[in-house]
Design an enzyme around this catalytic site. Structure first.
Site, short mmCIF file in Angstrom:
data_model
loop_
_atom_site.label_atom_id
_atom_site.label_comp_id
_atom_site.label_asym_id
_atom_site.label_seq_id
_atom_site.Cartn_x
_atom_site.Cartn_y
_atom_site.Cartn_z
N LYS A 41 0.84 -1.21 0.00
CA LYS A 41 0.00 0.00 0.00
C LYS A 41 0.87 1.26 0.00
O LYS A 41 0.63 2.19 -0.76
CB LYS A 41 -0.92 0.03 1.23
CG LYS A 41 -1.81 -1.18 1.39
CD LYS A 41 -2.69 -1.08 2.63
CE LYS A 41 -1.93 -1.01 3.94
NZ LYS A 41 -1.16 -2.24 4.25
N ARG A 153 12.04 -5.85 4.58
CA ARG A 153 11.89 -4.43 4.22
C ARG A 153 13.00 -3.55 4.83
O ARG A 153 13.40 -3.75 5.98
CB ARG A 153 10.54 -3.90 4.70
CG ARG A 153 10.40 -2.41 4.50
CD ARG A 153 9.02 -1.88 4.66
NE ARG A 153 8.45 -2.24 5.92
CZ ARG A 153 7.15 -2.14 6.19
NH1 ARG A 153 6.31 -1.72 5.27
NH2 ARG A 153 6.69 -2.49 7.37
N ARG A 186 12.49 -1.26 10.15
CA ARG A 186 11.44 -0.70 11.01
C ARG A 186 11.30 -1.52 12.29
O ARG A 186 11.50 -2.72 12.28
CB ARG A 186 10.11 -0.72 10.24
CG ARG A 186 9.58 0.68 9.95
CD ARG A 186 8.45 0.65 8.99
NE ARG A 186 7.24 0.04 9.53
CZ ARG A 186 6.07 0.05 8.90
NH1 ARG A 186 5.97 0.63 7.73
NH2 ARG A 186 5.01 -0.51 9.44
P1 AP5 Z 1 4.96 -1.58 1.79
O1 AP5 Z 1 4.65 -0.75 0.61
O2 AP5 Z 1 5.67 -0.95 2.93
O3 AP5 Z 1 3.63 -2.33 2.29
P2 AP5 Z 1 2.45 -1.77 3.17
O4 AP5 Z 1 1.22 -2.45 2.71
O5 AP5 Z 1 2.44 -0.28 3.17
O6 AP5 Z 1 2.91 -2.38 4.55
P3 AP5 Z 1 3.05 -1.67 5.97
O7 AP5 Z 1 3.73 -2.64 6.87
O8 AP5 Z 1 3.69 -0.32 5.88
O9 AP5 Z 1 1.59 -1.52 6.31
P4 AP5 Z 1 0.94 -1.56 7.66
O10 AP5 Z 1 -0.40 -1.34 7.17
O11 AP5 Z 1 1.06 -2.67 8.60
O12 AP5 Z 1 1.82 -0.48 8.46
P5 AP5 Z 1 1.53 1.04 8.76
O13 AP5 Z 1 2.77 1.76 8.58
O14 AP5 Z 1 0.30 1.50 8.02
O15 AP5 Z 1 5.78 -2.85 1.25
C1 AP5 Z 1 6.25 -3.84 2.16
C2 AP5 Z 1 7.60 -4.41 1.63
O16 AP5 Z 1 7.37 -5.12 0.42
C3 AP5 Z 1 8.65 -3.34 1.30
O17 AP5 Z 1 9.92 -3.87 1.61
C4 AP5 Z 1 8.52 -3.14 -0.21
O18 AP5 Z 1 9.74 -2.74 -0.77
C5 AP5 Z 1 8.11 -4.54 -0.67
N1 AP5 Z 1 7.18 -4.52 -1.80
C6 AP5 Z 1 6.17 -3.64 -2.05
N2 AP5 Z 1 5.50 -3.99 -3.17
C7 AP5 Z 1 6.09 -5.14 -3.62
C8 AP5 Z 1 5.83 -6.01 -4.72
N3 AP5 Z 1 4.83 -5.76 -5.59
N4 AP5 Z 1 6.63 -7.11 -4.87
C9 AP5 Z 1 7.64 -7.36 -4.00
N5 AP5 Z 1 7.92 -6.57 -2.93
C10 AP5 Z 1 7.16 -5.48 -2.74
O19 AP5 Z 1 1.10 0.96 10.29
C11 AP5 Z 1 2.07 0.68 11.29
C12 AP5 Z 1 1.40 0.74 12.65
O20 AP5 Z 1 0.84 2.06 12.87
C13 AP5 Z 1 0.23 -0.21 12.90
O21 AP5 Z 1 0.67 -1.50 13.28
C14 AP5 Z 1 -0.53 0.52 14.01
O22 AP5 Z 1 0.09 0.34 15.26
C15 AP5 Z 1 -0.40 1.98 13.61
N6 AP5 Z 1 -1.49 2.44 12.72
C16 AP5 Z 1 -1.37 2.86 11.44
N7 AP5 Z 1 -2.57 3.19 10.92
C17 AP5 Z 1 -3.48 2.96 11.90
C18 AP5 Z 1 -4.90 3.08 11.97
N8 AP5 Z 1 -5.65 3.52 10.92
N9 AP5 Z 1 -5.53 2.76 13.13
C19 AP5 Z 1 -4.82 2.35 14.20
N10 AP5 Z 1 -3.46 2.19 14.20
C20 AP5 Z 1 -2.80 2.49 13.05
#
Ligand code: AP5
Length: 248
Positions: A41, A153, A186
């Site tokens: 995402k 990552r 991270r």
């Molecule tokens: P990446 O693009 O980083 O994937 P992502 O879906 O964004 O994964 P995240 O881990 O960032 O999402 P998340 O939703 O858990 O974390 P967030 O930061 O929102 O890609 C992942 C990896 O794969 C990278 O290494 C990339 O290079 C690779 N990649 C990408 N596309 C690829 C492909 N097509 N093929 C191969 N490799 C690929 O949230 C973190 C924390 O914040 C949560 O746990 C929570 O505590 C808090 N939080 C955030 N939002 C909320 C909310 N709305 N409500 C409550 N708590 C929240």
């Protein structure tokens, strides 16, 4: 608690890019990116924000910046981030309202909403403003692949660009191609925390797939393809949705 200036820096609108799509629309585009952790995402939201010249609004990035800065918001959310639990709905929705919705511009919401409570808060907020989403893109990926992606990552400590040791490696080991800063892992990338995040996703966030499908807003993207292929599919989909403003 008001959202901090530290986190506000993360909510700035993306600078116009030479290749940005031109759309004849009344209102700027508004999309939600939904899917399991690791689905890509953030990778795709960053690219689409440039392409559609809108804000990439990642709640995860906002919280991480606040935590790194040690602000009041950051101290409140740090334990949630490190353990893979969700930040409480009320606080999350308030941050999004103050840093994203109040600006009145277009956005890609990356990682928000993540619970039915947050989805209802967003719907009420948009309704109050007489606005609607252009679509919700669901990035579909298996847990097995998500674990491989998240445990490999790397993130740039300078500009935030993300990499993968195997799938999207930097040109030089542990150095960002764009800004030259060091790459880091991270704090929530350990396998036990990744599995906890996936469990939270299945319990709290997956119900949103049905919620948005029932409202005719859900669109699927196969997130298991290579990054550039996912980008092509996502770009074409967003463009179609953006051009059908008002039809849905
Ligand atoms: P990446 O693009 O980083 O994937 P992502 O879906 O964004 O994964 P995240 O881990 O960032 O999402 P998340 O939703 O858990 O974390 P967030 O930061 O929102 O890609 C992942 C990896 O794969 C990278 O290494 C990339 O290079 C690779 N990649 C990408 N596309 C690829 C492909 N097509 N093929 C191969 N490799 C690929 O949230 C973190 C924390 O914040 C949560 O746990 C929570 O505590 C808090 N939080 C955030 N939002 C909320 C909310 N709305 N409500 C409550 N708590 C929240």
């Amino acid at each position: 608690m008001p959202a901090d200036a530290d986190a506000a820096a993360d909510a700035e609108q993306a600078a116009p890019a030479p290749g940005a799509v031109r759309l004849e629309r009344n209102a700027p585009v508004k999309f939600v990116f939904l899917g399991p952790p690791g689905a890509g995402k953030g990778t795709q939201a960053a690219r689409m924000a440039v392409r559609f010249n809108v804000q990439h609004a990642s709640t995860g990035d906002m919280f991480r910046k606040a935590a790194a800065a040690g602000s009041e918001l950051g101290r409140t959310v740090k334990d949630y981030l490190d353990s893979g639990r969700l930040v409480p709905d009320e606080l999350t929705s308030r941050v999004v309202e103050e840093l994203v919705l109040d600006a009145g511009d277009g956005y890609i919401l990356d990682g928000y909403p993540r619970t039915l409570g947050q989805a209802e808060a967003l719907a009420a907020n948009l309704e109050r403003r007489g606005l609607r989403l252009d679509g919700v893109v669901y990035f579909d990926l298996s847990d097995q692949e998500a674990v491989r992606r998240l445990t490999g990552r790397l993130v740039c400590s300078g500009c935030g660009r993300n990499y993968h040791r195997e799938f999207m490696p930097p040109k030089a080991t542990d150095v960002c191609d764009d800004c030259g800063a060091a790459l880091r892992v991270r704090s929530d990338s350990a396998e036990d925390v990744v599995r906890q995040r996936l469990a939270v996703y299945h319990e709290m966030t997956e119900p949103l797939v049905r919620y948005y499908r029932d409202r005719g807003l859900l669109e699927n993207v196969d997130a298991s393809a290579a990054p550039d292929d996912v980008e092509r599919a996502t770009g074409a989909l967003l463009e179609r949705l953006a051009r059908s403003e008002g039809d849905r």
